[in-house]
Enzyme design. Sequence first.
Site: not given
Length: 584
Positions: A84, A87-88, A125, A364, A407
């Site tokens: 998790c 992302c969180h 999610m 990124h 990417h």
Amino acid sequence: MKSFREIRRLALLASVALPMAVTATGISAQDKPKGHGDTPAAAYQPSMTTLGQIDVEIPGRKPGDPVISQEEFQAGTKMYFERCAGCHGVLRKGATGKPLTTDLTRENGYEYLRDFIKYGSPGGMPNWGTSGELSDDQIDLMARYLLIEPPAPPEFGMPEMLETWKVLVKPEDRPTKKMNDIDIDNLFSVTLRDSGQIALIDGKSYEIHAIIETGYAVHISRISASGRYLMVIGRDALINMIDLWMETPATVAQIKVGAEARSVETSKMEGWEDKYAIAGSYWPPQYVIMDGDTLEPKKVVSTRGMIYDTQEYHPEPRVAAIIASHYRPEFIVNVKETGKILLVDYSDIKNLKVTEIEAERFLHDGGLDSSKRYFLTAANARNKIAVIDTKEGSLTALIDSEGETPHPGRGANLNHPTYGPVWATSHLGDDTVALIGTDPEGHPDHAWKMVQQLYALGGGSLFVKTHPTSNHLYVDAPLNPDAEITASVAVFKVDELDQEEPEYTVLPIVEWAGIAEGQPRVVQGEFNKEGNEIWFSVWNAKDLESALVVVDDKTLELKHVIKDPRLITPTGKFNVFNTRQDVY
Ligand code: DHE
């Protein structure tokens, strides 16, 4: 072999529909609502696996806290960091995913959290329960865990770094000249991801010169400007500095710079070659400048601070790609969550000057254009490419890549028949390849614009590659849901890019490797020094056979397959010359 049109049709299907795989729960993956974690982009989120191994204690209990044992809290933390936190956020304050602080989770309550985790949401999610990824018991634990204050993982400052720093061979005890007959510039450092090692492989004879122990889930290699020192970083933030002049190249210095890290680089400005190294961490959010001969940590700088546009505080902005400037004594540092690109001037680190450029959130990876003056980097969750002028030290442009989740790796620099020098990136979320004009002097009308969009094998692409002497652009798709696509590579002819719909050839890399067991993924092409062959990793499960496949760039035919029981989960490959000279 399938025609390219047939493969493209399959790829398009695969990138919009989900595979029919029936999961452990017996529920077809097609039952998942759209955007629920099946997309390659959702699967490609940071996993804080090293952080998941730390010991944590339940923070001070509050009235109404659910019952949870110390053992369950530890297991919940591990699960949270691995699945998790990408992302969180480690501190649950949100990143690409929503914040999960207790003021919010308590307001929503246990049942809401449990169902959210089980079924997912259209906002992205994943449906951890109905996909079979997590059991009902694990979901129950996670829902209770989220109602309790998060543990704060330890900081990792200078004292902790110094404790891990080891100089195994002092600079004065190292050779004063090259002691082996290895053609160092044509050596490849190959990441052996799951064995925590790298293989040094000869670019001509394909012989493995050495296998060297490195960090956990080892990630990338970079090379010092002189070509002598190879720096390798593991996800556990362990850096190995390998001396390629020794009779058998070996680690001469080592340091751990945090708990989770992804990037390392060395100073490349004329007059500063091999002087400094830098590494960036995901946790703690910081970068450290080190001595280029010994890795002695000199300066640790936190990246915590304000998000570039909302100017709200972010407690854990991770450091993503770092690249060394050829125009100024500077490291260019991508700070993911705050959307800032830092130009860190290493000419006087006591009086450190940092230029902070407002770019875009979720920075990124990226690389230089063919002149090495401009740095092009993806703000991937925003589908944008930021361009930095490393000579002037400013933002040149922010370009929509018109695809989902660019990417680039370091990208690929081509000489386009119509638009001149262009830089390419593929995408995780769809089959497009964006070509961006990079020649403001020769082609001013096309500079910093997306001049062409190509269509390759499908979503799930991670890397594109070419070489100044090559007429080919190679595009992989290792995270595509279709096994046939992940096993292949698309190749465009550069001199045919002026055609209306440029076609590509499909190279069946896994078939060429002769590996029938498992579902290996073909990942990251890398050229040899001469630019006449390109190597691909055939990345299989840890206990199955993997390989490196060497393709003749002129004929696009198979040239050689490198197999060896020691080649466990090969992923990234870094040719010494191309990496130190930024040739891609
Ligand atoms: Fe990477 C580069 C982060 C997963 C192979 N990867 C990078 C960079 C970053 C990054 C920030 C740029 C470093 C630089 O230039 O300084 N990678 C991450 C993640 O956060 C992510 C998504 C998940 C994670 O938890 O780590 C992730 N990466 C992967 C993989 O699964 C790959 C495919 C296989 C592996 O070895 O783990 C992978 N990443 C690579 C490679 C590069 C890379 C080969 C360098 C490409 C180049 O050409 O320079």
